[in-house]
Design an enzyme around this catalytic site. Structure first.
Site, mmCIF file in Angstrom:
data_model
loop_
_atom_site.group_PDB
_atom_site.id
_atom_site.type_symbol
_atom_site.label_atom_id
_atom_site.label_comp_id
_atom_site.label_asym_id
_atom_site.label_seq_id
_atom_site.Cartn_x
_atom_site.Cartn_y
_atom_site.Cartn_z
ATOM 1 N N THR A 97 -49.458 71.599 17.155
ATOM 2 C CA THR A 97 -48.699 70.390 16.823
ATOM 3 C C THR A 97 -49.360 69.171 17.447
ATOM 4 O OG1 THR A 97 -46.636 71.574 16.636
ATOM 5 C CG2 THR A 97 -46.458 69.302 17.329
ATOM 6 N N THR B 60 -44.628 70.270 22.214
ATOM 7 C CA THR B 60 -45.318 71.295 21.429
ATOM 8 C C THR B 60 -45.040 72.648 22.054
ATOM 9 O OG1 THR B 60 -47.451 72.156 20.704
ATOM 10 C CG2 THR B 60 -47.465 70.869 22.743
ATOM 11 N N GLY B 61 -44.885 73.650 21.219
ATOM 12 C CA GLY B 61 -44.633 74.986 21.765
ATOM 13 C C GLY B 61 -43.732 75.780 20.849
HETATM 14 N N1 ASP Z 1 -43.329 73.231 18.180
HETATM 15 C C1 ASP Z 1 -43.863 73.604 16.899
HETATM 16 C C2 ASP Z 1 -42.824 74.373 16.135
HETATM 17 O O1 ASP Z 1 -42.140 75.184 16.727
HETATM 18 C C3 ASP Z 1 -45.095 74.420 16.978
HETATM 19 C C4 ASP Z 1 -46.209 73.797 17.763
HETATM 20 O O2 ASP Z 1 -45.986 73.119 18.752
HETATM 21 O O3 ASP Z 1 -47.368 73.996 17.370
HETATM 22 O O4 ASP Z 1 -42.730 74.206 14.939
#
Ligand code: ASP
Length: 318
Positions: free
Chosen positions: A183, A234-235
């Site tokens: 993200t 992000t996560g």
């Molecule tokens: N937080 C994002 C999601 O759960 C994924 C990511 O951070 O890459 O959609």
């Protein structure tokens, strides 16, 4: 990861910008030199785009929008071009933007044709009476707004296809951080003292059933409030939604008077305790800039009017 106290400004810098390109098991032996060079170049280009606006007196809102657009167009990151694939092999994009002055916000989920989803989130904020549009309706609104449309094939890259194939072959889950999050996000403070946050993502590899993550959910993956701070996350989105990560960080700063670093670290520890891996970027009206992540690495960068500028990938970089 904590930015040492000595690195924090004594005086409020005129403007600040912090960006991320995702967190995960990002270690030196897991990415190629070419991938590393491309990611650092992308982060630097995003810092350049946002800094230019802030340095010339532009708004935090325009800066985070510009920085995220650069990362959406860069196939190194999981947003816009280079977004991860759903289980069915399509790209469904989520994005959100928020400004801290009046707490206006716009978000979209599951869009499939808008070239820059962050622009669509901003159009929702500025040109609709709503905060959050999803799926086919969001796509229709985008056309009505005259935003640039693209063939969905433009988002798809061979590397993301390979990651979906690997996930299916290993029968592993979307939360396997081995596959890395990617993200993108930006937070900024402008010369007028206003903050803004923006986040854009393809979500998780192999997501199904119209799954929506934290990124477009105001208060979970994205939040901005001039009284406290601006956050982009992000996560593993499900955990960030349950924790209300972005709002929770701002609430701790506002009501407990915690530094942004302390608030971010506390909330990331609570998210980890739920089982959630990932990270956040934060800045606020005091000019403090913070990263906090509980994964081995996070693509990240920061710049400010007082000349600080850096990009990092691994956990042991400052
Ligand atoms: N937080 C994002 C999601 O759960 C994924 C990511 O951070 O890459 O959609």
């Amino acid at each position: 990861m904590t930015i040492p106290a000595t690195a924090q400004p004594q005086q409020r810098p005129e403007w600040t910008l912090v960006i991320h390109g995702g967190a995960g098991v990002i270690e030196r032996d897991r990415i190629t030199p070419e991938q590393e060079t491309a990611a650092r170049a992308g982060l630097n280009a995003a810092l350049d785009a946002g800094s230019k606006i802030l340095a010339s007196g532009g708004s935090a809102l325009d800066a985070v929008d510009a920085a995220v657009r650069v990362l959406e167009d860069d196939p190194s990151f999981n947003a816009g071009r280079g977004a991860v694939f759903t289980y069915e092999g399509t790209n469904e994009l989520d994005a959100a933007i928020m400004e801290g002055t009046t707490r206006r916000a716009g978000a979209v989920a599951g869009t499939t044709r808008t070239k820059n989803p962050i622009g669509l989130a901003r159009a929702v904020m500025e040109h609709s009476p709503h905060v959050f549009l999803a799926g086919e309706g969001a796509d229709r609104f985008s056309v009505e707004q005259g935003l640039e449309q693209t063939d969905p094939a433009w988002f798809a890259t061979p590397e993301r296809r390979r990651q979906l194939d690997e996930l299916k072959a290993r029968k592993t889950s979307s939360f396997d951080v081995d596959l890395k999050y990617g993200t993108v996000g930006a937070v900024a403070l402008d010369k007028a003292g206003h903050v803004a946050a923006a986040t854009s993502t393809g979500g998780l590899t192999g997501k199904r059933w119209g799954r929506i993550g934290d990124a477009p959910i105001i208060g979970a993956g994205t939040y901005a409030d001039d009284r406290a701070c601006a956050v982009s996350a992000t996560g593993a989105g499900e955990f960030f939604i349950r924790e209300g990560v972005a709002h929770e960080i701002c609430a701790r700063a506002r009501f407990k008077g915690e530094s942004l670093q302390a608030a971010a670290d506390a909330v990331m520890a609570e998210t980890k305790a739920l089982g959630g891996d990932g990270g956040v970027i934060v800045t606020g009206p005091t000019g403090e800039m913070a990263y906090s992540f509980n994964t081995p690495g996070m693509y990240r960068g920061q710049a400010s009017a007082d000349g600080r500028r850096s990009v990092g990938i691994y956990g042991d970089e400052e």
